[in-house]
Design a protein around this motif. Structure first.
Motif, PDB file in Angstrom:
ATOM      1  N   LEU A 174       0.825  -1.210   0.000  1.00 19.99           N
ATOM      2  CA  LEU A 174       0.000   0.000   0.000  1.00 19.99           C
ATOM      3  C   LEU A 174       0.862   1.263   0.000  1.00 19.99           C
ATOM      4  CD1 LEU A 174      -2.826  -1.047   2.497  1.00 19.99           C
ATOM      5  CD2 LEU A 174      -2.966  -0.885   0.006  1.00 19.99           C
TER       6      LEU A 174
ATOM      7  N   ASN B 284       2.106   1.761  -3.512  1.00 15.92           N
ATOM      8  CA  ASN B 284       1.041   1.992  -4.495  1.00 15.92           C
ATOM      9  C   ASN B 284      -0.012   2.981  -3.977  1.00 15.92           C
ATOM     10  OD1 ASN B 284       1.378  -0.047  -6.909  1.00 15.92           O
ATOM     11  ND2 ASN B 284       1.936  -1.183  -5.047  1.00 15.92           N
ATOM     12  N   ARG B 285       0.455   4.087  -3.411  1.00 13.44           N
ATOM     13  CA  ARG B 285      -0.472   5.087  -2.870  1.00 13.44           C
ATOM     14  C   ARG B 285      -1.432   5.612  -3.942  1.00 13.44           C
ATOM     15  NH1 ARG B 285       4.286   6.830  -0.014  1.00 13.44           N
ATOM     16  NH2 ARG B 285       4.067   6.529   2.250  1.00 13.44           N
TER      17      ARG B 285
ATOM     18  N   ARG C 280      -4.007   2.997  -4.815  1.00 12.27           N
ATOM     19  CA  ARG C 280      -4.991   2.919  -3.723  1.00 12.27           C
ATOM     20  C   ARG C 280      -6.009   4.046  -3.838  1.00 12.27           C
ATOM     21  NH1 ARG C 280      -5.324   5.594   1.039  1.00 12.27           N
ATOM     22  NH2 ARG C 280      -6.481   4.574   2.739  1.00 12.27           N
ATOM     23  N   ARG C 281      -5.533   5.282  -4.067  1.00 14.07           N
ATOM     24  CA  ARG C 281      -6.462   6.419  -4.196  1.00 14.07           C
ATOM     25  C   ARG C 281      -7.403   6.216  -5.374  1.00 14.07           C
ATOM     26  NH1 ARG C 281      -1.810   9.456  -2.965  1.00 14.07           N
ATOM     27  NH2 ARG C 281      -1.475   9.903  -5.187  1.00 14.07           N
TER      28      ARG C 281
ATOM     29  N   SER D 298      -0.973  -0.597 -10.634  1.00 13.80           N
ATOM     30  CA  SER D 298       0.078  -0.886  -9.657  1.00 13.80           C
ATOM     31  C   SER D 298       1.455  -0.674 -10.263  1.00 13.80           C
ATOM     32  CB  SER D 298      -0.050  -2.330  -9.156  1.00 13.80           C
ATOM     33  OG  SER D 298       0.068  -3.243 -10.241  1.00 13.80           O
TER      34      SER D 298
ATOM     35  N   MET E 249      -4.878  -5.393  -4.324  1.00 21.19           N
ATOM     36  CA  MET E 249      -5.209  -4.094  -3.724  1.00 21.19           C
ATOM     37  C   MET E 249      -6.539  -4.174  -2.984  1.00 21.19           C
ATOM     38  SD  MET E 249      -4.723  -0.967  -2.954  1.00 21.19           S
ATOM     39  CE  MET E 249      -3.212  -0.549  -3.842  1.00 21.19           C
TER      40      MET E 249
ATOM     41  N   SER F 186      -6.137  -6.187   0.202  1.00 18.73           N
ATOM     42  CA  SER F 186      -5.388  -5.430   1.201  1.00 18.73           C
ATOM     43  C   SER F 186      -6.274  -4.394   1.879  1.00 18.73           C
ATOM     44  CB  SER F 186      -4.182  -4.749   0.548  1.00 18.73           C
ATOM     45  OG  SER F 186      -3.294  -5.702  -0.001  1.00 18.73           O
ATOM     46  N   LEU F 187      -7.055  -3.675   1.092  1.00 17.74           N
ATOM     47  CA  LEU F 187      -7.958  -2.673   1.658  1.00 17.74           C
ATOM     48  C   LEU F 187      -9.087  -3.341   2.449  1.00 17.74           C
ATOM     49  CD1 LEU F 187      -8.201  -0.265  -1.415  1.00 17.74           C
ATOM     50  CD2 LEU F 187      -6.892   0.095   0.688  1.00 17.74           C
TER      51      LEU F 187
END
Length: 368
Positions: free
Chosen positions: A129, A132-133, A136-137, A158, A176, A179-180
């Motif tokens: 995370l 890969n900010r 993620r956004r 990614s 992703m 993970s979230l």
């Protein structure tokens, strides 16, 4: 202890058990898991078990469906979907279905994923995370704007090399979302064609308090102890203080490999004298039994194992093989055949076929 006690402060100690003998331990274990024929409906059963593990392998049926069938017999699998996606009495997290009243506990586990780096998987999620900010956004913004969405409806933005992974392929969108999901930022809102629909958590899950991670772990240990009924302590067995002993009928049923009665293989061997390993990842030539073999429970004894395969296009439930334990009663054949017939009826199979590998003492009954 007040309901909010786990939100701050020192967590209380684990629930003590009471010593029991081996025969009583087996009865309590079967009764606590509702495998004695007393299960009444889907929701009450899931609440009693604490959760249902999800597994897509459907050699017979998905694991969560078989676990319920073992207890309820014939039931409508659509009821499980209704409880998840319409009534919202159950929710999905980390490949398990949980009763909604367990959400404060699960949020304690989500908190651990957000704050802990103790385990390798936690460190991997944190680093993924962080790297890969922007990705993620993008995912969170798209879910807010267009959700709920399937993973394939999101672009893979990614960074780094794309590796082929068993459950995710080469796209990192699933990684992703998972993970979230583990951190409680996104949730599973439903399914489309068996595929998960993702959305922001606040649009799926109700607002609740969150337990501390320490208290969530303690309560989960207690819930597991209560659901299993007994645990090993100092070379013997002890029962949960709420566990009740009683007679268990000679009911025969088949167990999913993911059934909690036998999920801990060492515990199953200690309690039932039953050595069991799932061999689906073992090369065919090295298998002792078969690809997806189910334990056979009769009363408080595991008397053997069986490999049923549901051929959906042909409408046939075929028993590829059955194997009796050395201590299995010779008169168990009719009960095993009855369990197979009940399974076939529930699956909607039009007929049952039995292969050549069956115990001699059960052969006549199994072949009808």
């Amino acid at each position: 202890m007040p309901e909010s006690s786990g939100l701050r402060g020192t967590a209380p100690r684990d629930v003590p058990g009471r010593p029991v003998g081996e025969a009583e331990a087996r009865r309590i274990a079967v009764r606590s898991q509702l495998l004695d024929g007393t299960a009444t409906d889907v929701l009450t059963t899931v609440r009693r078990l604490g959760f249902l593990q999800l597994d897509p392998i459907a050699t017979v049926a998905p694991a969560q469906h078989v676990v319920l069938w073992s207890r309820l017999g014939r039931y409508d699998v659509a009821e499980l979907d209704r409880l998840c996606w319409e009534a919202r009495s159950l929710f999905e997290w980390d490949a398990f279905l949980w009763p909604i009243e367990q959400l404060p506990l699960v949020r304690g586990f989500m908190r651990r994923w957000r704050s802990s780096s103790h385990y390798k998987a936690e460190r991997w999620v944190r680093d993924f995370l962080t790297e890969n900010r922007a990705f993620r956004r993008y995912v969170l913004q798209e879910l807010e704007r267009r959700g709920p969405l399937l993973s394939r409806e999101l672009e893979d933005r990614s960074l780094g090399e794309k590796e082929e992974r068993r459950w995710y392929g080469s796209r990192n969108v699933g990684l992703m979302l998972t993970s979230l999901h583990l951190r409680g930022e996104v949730a599973i809102a439903g399914r489309r064609g068996g595929q998960r629909l993702w959305d922001l958590s606040e649009r799926v899950l109700p607002e609740t308090q969150a337990l501390t991670t320490r208290e969530a772990e303690r309560r989960q240990r207690d819930a597991r102890f209560r659901a299993l009924g007994v645990r090993v302590r100092a070379g013997g067995w002890e029962a949960h203080p709420e566990a009740v002993d009683g007679d268990v009928p000679d009911r025969v049923t088949l167990l999913s490999p993911f059934d909690r009665l036998i999920h801990d293989r060492d515990r199953a061997e200690a309690l039932f004298g039953f050595h069991y390993r799932l061999e689906m990842f073992v090369p065919n030539a090295k298998r002792v039994y078969g690809y997806y073999v189910l334990p056979i429970l009769r009363g408080t004894a595991i008397i053997g194992r069986i490999e049923p395969v549901f051929h959906r296009k042909r409408g046939v439930l075929r028993v590829e093989g059955a194997w009796a334990e050395p201590t299995a009663p010779a008169d168990s054949g009719p009960g095993v055949r009855d369990a197979v017939d009940r399974l076939a009826e529930w699956l909607g199979a039009e007929s049952v076929e039995v292969g050549p590998t069956v115990p001699r003492a059960w052969s006549k009954a199994l072949r009808g």
